[in-house]
Scaffold this active site. Structure first.
Site, mmCIF file in Angstrom:
data_model
loop_
_atom_site.group_PDB
_atom_site.id
_atom_site.type_symbol
_atom_site.label_atom_id
_atom_site.label_comp_id
_atom_site.label_asym_id
_atom_site.label_seq_id
_atom_site.Cartn_x
_atom_site.Cartn_y
_atom_site.Cartn_z
ATOM 1 N N ASP A 97 0.639 -1.133 0.171
ATOM 2 C CA ASP A 97 0.215 -0.028 -0.233
ATOM 3 C C ASP A 97 1.031 1.109 -0.199
ATOM 4 O O ASP A 97 0.926 1.989 1.013
ATOM 5 C CB ASP A 97 -0.453 0.283 1.354
ATOM 6 C CG ASP A 97 -2.239 1.238 0.844
ATOM 7 O OD1 ASP A 97 -2.364 2.102 0.042
ATOM 8 O OD2 ASP A 97 -2.720 1.204 1.879
ATOM 9 N N ALA A 98 1.373 1.023 -1.465
ATOM 10 C CA ALA A 98 2.227 3.037 -1.330
ATOM 11 C C ALA A 98 1.463 4.065 -2.175
ATOM 12 O O ALA A 98 1.832 4.728 -2.008
ATOM 13 C CB ALA A 98 3.672 2.078 -2.176
ATOM 14 N N LYS A 99 0.190 3.607 -3.405
ATOM 15 C CA LYS A 99 0.026 4.249 -3.131
ATOM 16 C C LYS A 99 0.288 5.371 -4.425
ATOM 17 O O LYS A 99 -0.245 6.836 -4.538
ATOM 18 C CB LYS A 99 -1.444 5.155 -2.669
ATOM 19 C CG LYS A 99 -2.052 4.849 -2.144
ATOM 20 C CD LYS A 99 -2.669 5.229 -0.841
ATOM 21 C CE LYS A 99 -3.803 4.673 0.111
ATOM 22 N NZ LYS A 99 -3.155 3.303 1.102
ATOM 23 N N ARG A 100 1.053 5.156 -5.306
ATOM 24 C CA ARG A 100 2.579 5.578 -6.875
ATOM 25 C C ARG A 100 1.112 5.516 -7.269
ATOM 26 O O ARG A 100 0.702 5.468 -7.586
ATOM 27 C CB ARG A 100 3.100 4.774 -6.599
ATOM 28 C CG ARG A 100 4.351 4.025 -5.098
ATOM 29 C CD ARG A 100 4.891 5.557 -4.289
ATOM 30 N NE ARG A 100 5.928 4.675 -3.602
ATOM 31 C CZ ARG A 100 5.485 5.415 -2.377
ATOM 32 N NH1 ARG A 100 5.695 5.933 -1.978
ATOM 33 N NH2 ARG A 100 7.073 5.033 -1.513
#
Length: 281
Positions: A97-100
């Protein structure tokens, strides 16, 4: 050399065998304190290893939130690498979960960091943001296909601020969120038993019948537990797509630590509740 098995096929099998539950690994400062741990890299490591020991061999998906590891610098990222590696070794699929979200070579570099099999942080899937235009995600889409990984694209998120973008109406009369879902349907066309390109759709959003959620891929659904949504709500929210929902529970499980048995029991309860709700959907 043949391509690896796609993420969607691996996820479908894991959900069928272990139940459709994703447990978040969110080691924020308050939770570390509740566990009696210091807010430092050592506390972070003890927390993460305990969660992996407790549930990685029995839940379908683990979802570490990268920000809570990155705040400790290189030592925190080293803990994240070990967490990913040990969780996958125990049989859980890992969604980073890094939402890049970026463009061009920068997006390609983000993709290589998480979706290339030789990367230290290689994960089974990555959360990404399409709000520089869905086409900006193409480097991640291509690399995910090549390495058997997946993406979860922010589409209809549960935070109130998201509505001003995601529910905005385009000139063609379709909302931005619906446009993201349509792009994902195209990515997943013809993929069986489940496509590898999913959407993040909040379980707290209520009736979403105006959206076509059945787009051939998984739906990562935060909001069960502490945020107020219940497993029993899933059929009403997701309708015909409910079998492809991967509900995420973080605090509802993590608050039972650091006791390993407590974590396992909480995860088992949520998994049973979700399995029953999806079966009724």
């Amino acid at each position: 050399m043949s391509r690896p098995e796609p993420f969607g096929a691996r996820l479908r099998r894991a959900m069928d065998e272990r139940g459709p539950l994703c447990v978040g690994i969110d080691p924020h400062a308050a939770l570390l304190a509740e566990w009696g741990l210091n807010d430092d890299a050592d506390g972070l490591e003890r927390f993460s290893r305990t969660v992996v020991e407790a549930v990685a061999d029995r839940v379908a998906v683990l979802k570490p939130q990268s920000a809570f590891f990155e705040r400790f610098g290189s030592r925190g990222v080293a803990v994240l690498e070990r967490t990913v590696r040990e969780a996958r070794a125990a049989g859980a699929l890992v969604v980073m979960d890094a939402k890049r979200g970026d463009i061009g070579s920068t997006m390609a570099a983000y993709a290589a960091s998480y979706l290339h099999r030789d990367a230290p942080l290689f994960s089974d899937a990555l959360t990404v943001s399409p709000y520089l235009g869905y086409g900006s995600l193409e480097p991640a889409v291509e690399l995910a296909r090549e390495h058997g990984a997946g993406l979860f694209v922010l589409a209809l998120t549960s935070n109130p601020e998201g509505a001003e973008v995601q529910h905005a109406v385009r000139p063609d009369g379709r909302t931005v969120g619906a446009t993201v879902l349509a792009h994902l349907a195209a990515e997943n066309a013809g993929e069986q038993p489940l496509g590898s390109f999913g959407a993040v759709v909040g379980a707290t959003l209520g009736d979403l019948s105006s959206y076509d959620l059945d787009m051939g891929g998984p739906l990562l659904a935060p909001g069960i537990g502490a945020q107020g949504a219940r497993a029993a709500d899933l059929p009403a929210v997701f309708g015909a797509a409910v079998r492809n929902v991967v509900p995420n529970v973080s605090r509802g499980v993590l608050r039972h630590g650091p006791d390993v048995a407590g974590l396992r029991d909480a995860a088992a309860r949520y998994a049973d509740e979700i399995r029953a709700a999806v079966g009724s959907g």
